[in-house]
Design a protein around this motif. Structure first.
Motif, PDB file in Angstrom:
ATOM      1  N   GLY A  14     -62.809  -3.663   4.185  1.00 21.18           N
ATOM      2  CA  GLY A  14     -63.872  -3.873   3.208  1.00 21.18           C
ATOM      3  C   GLY A  14     -65.241  -3.595   3.804  1.00 21.18           C
ATOM      4  O   GLY A  14     -66.075  -2.906   3.195  1.00 21.18           O
ATOM      5  N   LEU A  15     -65.477  -4.112   4.999  1.00 19.65           N
ATOM      6  CA  LEU A  15     -66.752  -3.845   5.672  1.00 19.65           C
ATOM      7  C   LEU A  15     -66.837  -2.389   6.125  1.00 19.65           C
ATOM      8  O   LEU A  15     -67.904  -1.762   6.028  1.00 19.65           O
ATOM      9  N   ALA A  16     -65.722  -1.840   6.604  1.00 22.23           N
ATOM     10  CA  ALA A  16     -65.715  -0.439   7.030  1.00 22.23           C
ATOM     11  C   ALA A  16     -66.034   0.482   5.853  1.00 22.23           C
ATOM     12  O   ALA A  16     -66.753   1.479   6.008  1.00 22.23           O
ATOM     13  N   PHE A  17     -65.510   0.136   4.679  1.00 25.19           N
ATOM     14  CA  PHE A  17     -65.784   0.925   3.479  1.00 25.19           C
ATOM     15  C   PHE A  17     -67.281   0.947   3.186  1.00 25.19           C
ATOM     16  O   PHE A  17     -67.862   1.994   2.897  1.00 25.19           O
ATOM     17  N   GLN A  18     -67.930  -0.205   3.282  1.00 24.51           N
ATOM     18  CA  GLN A  18     -69.357  -0.279   3.001  1.00 24.51           C
ATOM     19  C   GLN A  18     -70.174   0.465   4.053  1.00 24.51           C
ATOM     20  O   GLN A  18     -71.160   1.132   3.727  1.00 24.51           O
ATOM     21  N   ILE A  19     -69.771   0.347   5.306  1.00 27.48           N
ATOM     22  CA  ILE A  19     -70.478   1.075   6.360  1.00 27.48           C
ATOM     23  C   ILE A  19     -70.396   2.580   6.107  1.00 27.48           C
ATOM     24  O   ILE A  19     -71.395   3.299   6.248  1.00 27.48           O
ATOM     25  N   GLN A  20     -69.199   3.054   5.719  1.00 24.33           N
ATOM     26  CA  GLN A  20     -69.070   4.479   5.423  1.00 24.33           C
ATOM     27  C   GLN A  20     -69.935   4.863   4.231  1.00 24.33           C
ATOM     28  O   GLN A  20     -70.540   5.944   4.222  1.00 24.33           O
ATOM     29  N   ASP A  21     -70.049   4.004   3.229  1.00 25.51           N
ATOM     30  CA  ASP A  21     -70.971   4.259   2.114  1.00 25.51           C
ATOM     31  C   ASP A  21     -72.399   4.422   2.622  1.00 25.51           C
ATOM     32  O   ASP A  21     -73.131   5.314   2.190  1.00 25.51           O
TER      33      ASP A  21
ATOM     34  N   GLU B 259     -69.826   3.741  15.084  1.00 23.52           N
ATOM     35  CA  GLU B 259     -69.029   2.998  16.063  1.00 23.52           C
ATOM     36  C   GLU B 259     -68.478   1.706  15.457  1.00 23.52           C
ATOM     37  O   GLU B 259     -67.326   1.334  15.694  1.00 23.52           O
ATOM     38  N   LYS B 260     -69.298   1.021  14.660  1.00 21.96           N
ATOM     39  CA  LYS B 260     -68.867  -0.213  14.020  1.00 21.96           C
ATOM     40  C   LYS B 260     -67.722   0.060  13.038  1.00 21.96           C
ATOM     41  O   LYS B 260     -66.735  -0.697  12.989  1.00 21.96           O
ATOM     42  N   ALA B 261     -67.823   1.140  12.274  1.00 25.51           N
ATOM     43  CA  ALA B 261     -66.764   1.489  11.326  1.00 25.51           C
ATOM     44  C   ALA B 261     -65.458   1.791  12.048  1.00 25.51           C
ATOM     45  O   ALA B 261     -64.374   1.359  11.625  1.00 25.51           O
ATOM     46  N   LEU B 262     -65.544   2.517  13.143  1.00 17.39           N
ATOM     47  CA  LEU B 262     -64.348   2.835  13.929  1.00 17.39           C
ATOM     48  C   LEU B 262     -63.708   1.572  14.485  1.00 17.39           C
ATOM     49  O   LEU B 262     -62.477   1.431  14.487  1.00 17.39           O
ATOM     50  N   SER B 263     -64.538   0.656  14.945  1.00 18.12           N
ATOM     51  CA  SER B 263     -64.034  -0.610  15.497  1.00 18.12           C
ATOM     52  C   SER B 263     -63.316  -1.424  14.424  1.00 18.12           C
ATOM     53  O   SER B 263     -62.244  -2.007  14.667  1.00 18.12           O
ATOM     54  N   LEU B 264     -63.882  -1.478  13.228  1.00 25.55           N
ATOM     55  CA  LEU B 264     -63.263  -2.217  12.133  1.00 25.55           C
ATOM     56  C   LEU B 264     -61.951  -1.567  11.696  1.00 25.55           C
ATOM     57  O   LEU B 264     -60.978  -2.266  11.378  1.00 25.55           O
ATOM     58  N   CYS B 265     -61.909  -0.254  11.693  1.00 23.52           N
ATOM     59  CA  CYS B 265     -60.680   0.460  11.351  1.00 23.52           C
ATOM     60  C   CYS B 265     -59.569   0.107  12.341  1.00 23.52           C
ATOM     61  O   CYS B 265     -58.428  -0.168  11.947  1.00 23.52           O
ATOM     62  N   ALA B 266     -59.913   0.099  13.617  1.00 20.77           N
ATOM     63  CA  ALA B 266     -58.931  -0.247  14.639  1.00 20.77           C
ATOM     64  C   ALA B 266     -58.451  -1.687  14.472  1.00 20.77           C
ATOM     65  O   ALA B 266     -57.254  -1.983  14.601  1.00 20.77           O
ATOM     66  N   ALA B 267     -59.368  -2.599  14.183  1.00 14.05           N
ATOM     67  CA  ALA B 267     -59.001  -4.003  13.984  1.00 14.05           C
ATOM     68  C   ALA B 267     -58.095  -4.165  12.774  1.00 14.05           C
ATOM     69  O   ALA B 267     -57.132  -4.951  12.791  1.00 14.05           O
ATOM     70  N   ALA B 268     -58.385  -3.419  11.706  1.00 10.27           N
ATOM     71  CA  ALA B 268     -57.556  -3.483  10.496  1.00 10.27           C
ATOM     72  C   ALA B 268     -56.128  -3.062  10.807  1.00 10.27           C
ATOM     73  O   ALA B 268     -55.160  -3.735  10.411  1.00 10.27           O
ATOM     74  N   LYS B 269     -55.985  -1.963  11.519  1.00  8.42           N
ATOM     75  CA  LYS B 269     -54.648  -1.463  11.832  1.00  8.42           C
ATOM     76  C   LYS B 269     -53.905  -2.406  12.768  1.00  8.42           C
ATOM     77  O   LYS B 269     -52.696  -2.615  12.621  1.00  8.42           O
ATOM     78  N   HIS B 270     -54.614  -2.994  13.686  1.00  9.16           N
ATOM     79  CA  HIS B 270     -53.992  -3.948  14.613  1.00  9.16           C
ATOM     80  C   HIS B 270     -53.470  -5.180  13.870  1.00  9.16           C
ATOM     81  O   HIS B 270     -52.404  -5.708  14.204  1.00  9.16           O
ATOM     82  N   SER B 271     -54.195  -5.619  12.871  1.00 13.85           N
ATOM     83  CA  SER B 271     -53.826  -6.860  12.165  1.00 13.85           C
ATOM     84  C   SER B 271     -52.511  -6.733  11.409  1.00 13.85           C
ATOM     85  O   SER B 271     -51.840  -7.736  11.161  1.00 13.85           O
ATOM     86  N   ILE B 272     -52.126  -5.516  11.030  1.00 12.66           N
ATOM     87  CA  ILE B 272     -50.895  -5.340  10.247  1.00 12.66           C
ATOM     88  C   ILE B 272     -49.799  -4.648  11.057  1.00 12.66           C
ATOM     89  O   ILE B 272     -48.822  -4.149  10.488  1.00 12.66           O
TER      90      ILE B 272
END
Length: 302
Positions: free
Chosen positions: A223-230, A268-281
């Protein structure tokens, strides 16, 4: 229908698993949206036209796809999943109509077409948004097996979720926020419906408490990564590609991740959040589409 799918294909790289998933399910997503949309009654033809215009004039359908992918990750897509997917998209469509209004973000362009209040008129646009919001709950209430989803959608869409996020956003114009305050705002304005999409999809598939927790962490991150990309696209893309006015946030003097972190820092923040999202699942049995969606969120071009 083809236009919807092309929007994904025009934003490389798109994982083939994701593109195949979308190709498989998108026609039925759009069928369900049309099927559950309240029919026009005498005197309400213009209202219905405005509702249909805003709901069916394109869009990436990320939230319905998240509903389906979360259900698949926890079990299987079923009739309740489809209703949840329609309900979440009705709420999203209503929110865009209202966001674009002169009293809010005052946008004239959405998905490359005139916004609802420009194509029709302001009063009709307000009513179309109201009606789409109600349609979401009508869609769920029509099936008693979906009643348990209604509180999830209500909380995420209302004064504890998307609506309060928009209120905070409007109050933040011309103010300097901290990263924590910005994340708090967008965790509600953008993130709340993404959280609801994932939660509702998983719940229709009978997700366990552990699965719901993992998916909640995933949804918060994307959700945050989506907004950062926006925010990144607002300064790097053009109006034609975005389908809405480029530089709108700058023109409104809104705080963004780019204004606070710079372009490199936001990326960099968006990439970090993407990695965290994938790790969580990582431990979910069928989460490959959700993983691909996390990558798509930060590589999309509109």
């Amino acid at each position: 229908m083809v236009t919807f799918f092309l929007e994904f294909l025009e934003a490389p790289p798109v994982n083939k698993l994701l593109s195949d998933f979308i190709a498989q399910h998108l026609p039925h997503i759009n069928h369900v949206l049309i099927d559950h949309l309240p029919v026009a009654i005498d005197g309400g033809e213009r209202l219905h036209a405005a509702m249909s215009y805003s709901l069916l004039n394109g869009g990436k359908r990320i939230r319905p796809v998240l509903v389906l992918a979360a259900a698949e990750a926890c079990g299987a897509i079923n009739a309740q999943t489809w209703r949840a997917a329609a309900a979440i998209e009705y709420v999203h469509a209503y929110s865009l109509i209202h966001d674009d209004l002169p009293a809010m973000d005052d946008d004239a362009l959405r998905r490359g077409k005139p916004t609802c209040h420009i194509a029709f008129d302001e009063a009709t646009a307000i009513l179309a948004g109201d009606a789409l919001q109600c349609a979401a709950f009508e869609c769920l209430s029509d099936d008693p097996a979906c009643w348990f989803l209604m509180p999830v959608l209500a909380k995420s869409a209302g004064a504890r979720g998307m609506v309060v996020g928009q209120a905070i956003d409007l109050a933040a114009v011309a103010k300097k926020l901290t990263i924590e305050q910005l994340s708090h705002m967008h965790g509600r304005k953008t993130g709340a419906l993404i959280n609801a999409s994932v939660a509702m999809g998983a719940m229709t598939a009978g997700a366990t408490a552990a699965q719901l927790q993992a998916l909640s962490e995933y949804a918060q991150a994307i959700g945050l990564a989506f907004q950062i990309q926006d925010d990144i696209l607002d300064v790097t893309a053009d109006t034609q590609t975005l389908g809405k006015q480029q530089g709108a946030d700058i023109a409104l003097n809104k705080p963004t991740y780019v204004s606070l972190l710079g372009l490199a820092g936001a990326t960099e923040k968006a990439l970090s959040l993407c990695a965290a999202a994938k790790h969580s699942i990582a431990l979910l049995p069928n989460a490959a589409v959700l993983v691909a969606l996390a990558d798509y969120v930060i590589t999309r071009k509109n």
